[in-house]
Write an enzyme that holds these catalytic residues in place. Structure first.
Site, PDB file in Angstrom:
ATOM      1  N   LYS A 103       1.028  -1.277  -0.237  1.00 32.77           N
ATOM      2  CA  LYS A 103       0.182   0.236  -0.251  1.00 32.77           C
ATOM      3  C   LYS A 103       1.046   1.058   0.355  1.00 32.77           C
ATOM      4  O   LYS A 103       1.818   1.375   0.612  1.00 32.77           O
ATOM      5  CB  LYS A 103      -0.716  -0.103   0.895  1.00 32.77           C
ATOM      6  CG  LYS A 103      -2.111   1.520   1.201  1.00 32.77           C
ATOM      7  CD  LYS A 103      -2.019   1.476   2.750  1.00 32.77           C
ATOM      8  CE  LYS A 103      -1.554   2.179   3.947  1.00 32.77           C
ATOM      9  NZ  LYS A 103      -1.668   3.799   3.882  1.00 32.77           N
ATOM     10  N   HIS A 115       6.711 -13.240   0.595  1.00 35.01           N
ATOM     11  CA  HIS A 115       5.652 -13.929   0.971  1.00 35.01           C
ATOM     12  C   HIS A 115       5.275 -13.436   2.541  1.00 35.01           C
ATOM     13  O   HIS A 115       6.730 -13.445   2.795  1.00 35.01           O
ATOM     14  CB  HIS A 115       5.963 -15.756   1.127  1.00 35.01           C
ATOM     15  CG  HIS A 115       7.428 -16.195   1.487  1.00 35.01           C
ATOM     16  ND1 HIS A 115       7.977 -16.878   1.101  1.00 35.01           N
ATOM     17  CD2 HIS A 115       7.988 -15.322   2.253  1.00 35.01           C
ATOM     18  CE1 HIS A 115       9.456 -16.988   0.927  1.00 35.01           C
ATOM     19  NE2 HIS A 115       9.086 -16.115   2.025  1.00 35.01           N
ATOM     20  N   TYR A 118       3.758  -7.349   5.244  1.00 39.42           N
ATOM     21  CA  TYR A 118       3.729  -6.328   4.669  1.00 39.42           C
ATOM     22  C   TYR A 118       4.372  -5.186   4.667  1.00 39.42           C
ATOM     23  O   TYR A 118       5.309  -4.545   5.384  1.00 39.42           O
ATOM     24  CB  TYR A 118       2.409  -5.631   5.739  1.00 39.42           C
ATOM     25  CG  TYR A 118       1.384  -3.964   6.034  1.00 39.42           C
ATOM     26  CD1 TYR A 118       0.486  -4.462   5.051  1.00 39.42           C
ATOM     27  CD2 TYR A 118       2.348  -3.598   6.676  1.00 39.42           C
ATOM     28  CE1 TYR A 118      -0.326  -3.228   5.168  1.00 39.42           C
ATOM     29  CE2 TYR A 118       1.406  -1.491   6.162  1.00 39.42           C
ATOM     30  CZ  TYR A 118       0.334  -1.997   5.718  1.00 39.42           C
ATOM     31  OH  TYR A 118      -0.261  -0.666   5.703  1.00 39.42           O
ATOM     32  N   ALA A 132      10.701 -13.517   4.768  1.00 39.44           N
ATOM     33  CA  ALA A 132       9.198 -14.288   5.306  1.00 39.44           C
ATOM     34  C   ALA A 132       9.037 -13.287   6.502  1.00 39.44           C
ATOM     35  O   ALA A 132       9.835 -12.974   7.591  1.00 39.44           O
ATOM     36  CB  ALA A 132       9.816 -15.341   5.331  1.00 39.44           C
ATOM     37  N   ASN A 138       3.111   1.005   9.658  1.00 32.31           N
ATOM     38  CA  ASN A 138       3.081   2.529   8.953  1.00 32.31           C
ATOM     39  C   ASN A 138       2.734   3.695   9.758  1.00 32.31           C
ATOM     40  O   ASN A 138       2.547   4.908   9.480  1.00 32.31           O
ATOM     41  CB  ASN A 138       3.065   2.127   7.715  1.00 32.31           C
ATOM     42  CG  ASN A 138       0.995   2.521   7.827  1.00 32.31           C
ATOM     43  OD1 ASN A 138       1.259   1.363   8.902  1.00 32.31           O
ATOM     44  ND2 ASN A 138       0.775   2.077   7.018  1.00 32.31           N
TER      45      ASN A 138
END
Length: 184
Positions: A103, A115, A118, A132, A138
């Site tokens: 994002k 994998h 975020y 991983a 954030n």
């Protein structure tokens, strides 16, 4: 910016023009993608949804979800169940893996987030890699604006003006995997 990134290794180099710190690009990613996407060569990129451009040479798995604005670069791979929430540039030859959420990011060329990652409100430099389960949280727990401490010289604190700020990974940075060991 020049201390962290080789701007020859991103389609978003122009976004950094006139900026001092890389995080200054974060609030500008979405609008930049819309402008750049409209100028991409239709022989090389397909527009597949509202403000989503995918290189014809990219491999996007059927279960991946991509919300615009987004650009998926040449030879990039977006694997099963990847979740691209918008305002994201995935660089040439990069991998966004299974169960990885992206994002408001600029992901330079040949980056690996293979994998269970975020990556929010972040910039990942050329050939960087997130192991991983790595997460770029954030938002600060106290919800205050992020301040960056300059460790090069004086330890000066630099106000970013941002509430959401993930990570600025320079070129070739490796982030280790998150590992949970359960013993019997």
């Amino acid at each position: 910016i020049q201390d962290l990134y080789d701007l020859n290794e991103t389609i978003a180099a122009e976004l950094f023009d006139g900026l001092t710190y890389p995080w200054e690009a974060l609030p500008k990613i979405g609008e930049f993608i819309k402008k750049l996407g409209a100028a991409l060569d239709p022989e090389e990129y397909d527009k597949v949804g509202e403000d989503v451009w995918i290189a014809k040479s990219a491999n996007v798995f059927p279960s991946a979800y991509i919300h615009g604005p987004a650009i998926i670069g040449k030879e990039a791979e977006v694997r099963h169940c990847a979740f691209i929430r918008g305002s994201a540039i995935i660089g040439k030859g990069s991998v966004v893996g299974n169960s990885t959420e992206i994002k408001n990011d600029i992901i330079f060329n040949t980056v690996q987030v293979p994998h269970y990652n975020y990556v929010g409100d972040s910039i990942l430099g050329y050939k960087s890699h997130m192991g991983a389960g790595s997460i770029t949280s954030n938002v600060k727990s106290d919800k205050t604006l992020v301040v960056v401490k300059d460790s090069r010289d004086s330890g000066e604190e630099i106000e970013t003006g941002l509430k959401k700020f993930g990570a600025m990974l320079g070129d070739h940075v490796e982030v280790g995997l998150s590992l949970i060991h359960i013993s019997e």
